[in-house]
Structure formats: structure tokens, C-alpha cells
Design a protein around this motif. Sequence first.
Motif: not given
Length: 114
Positions: A38, A41, A61
Motif C-alpha cells: 500500500e 501504491k 497492488v
Amino acid sequence: MKIIKILSLFFLTLVCLTAFAQKPKWEKVNFKVWGNCEMCKTKIETAAKGIEGVKTARWNVVNGKMKIKFNPAITNADKIQQAIASIGYDTEKHKATDKVYNNLHHCCKYERKQ
């Protein structure tokens, strides 16, 4: 009579401005970006959205696919991929430098292609 002329001029101006105001034609493109988490991301999407002309940027992801929507009159997919590579993430067309890659957080270090 004078009010009618003024209103006519106002509406004519409005019609002309509306006719010449063109909305940008957005282009959509998908490409692979290597990353893990994350945090990746957030960084990848922020880098892409930082390019002028990019409307949306979403990175998955799980499969590593990046979806971009941008104005081709302002930017292109190559510039967006260069921006992502400049922060340490390899893309289909651009590889991040070893120096930048090595500065990624340990959880963000993905297996690189040779």
C-alpha cells in the motif's frame, strides 16, 4: 431597444464562448508497474498524478496494473512512466536507477528483472 441590443450581444458572446470551449479528450492507458504494498501504491499514484494533464491514476497492488487517464495534449504515457521510475519503481518502458531503487523502504523492494 437598447436593452434588447445589450442582451443580444451578451447571449451572442455566451454562445460563441460555449462553442469554442472544447473539453479535453481524455486518453486511457494501462501498463505494468512493479511494487509490493500500500505504501508503494500511494507513492506510485502520487507520482503519476503529479504530472500535469493526468486526471486519474490507479495502481492495483495485486496485479501491478496501472490505469491512467490523461489529456494527450498536455502529457503522454512515456512521461508518466518516467516519473514513476524516477521514484524507484520499474515500469514496462522505464527502469528505475539502482540508486533510487535502493533507497526504497525495505517492504517496497520488489524482485527486479535483469
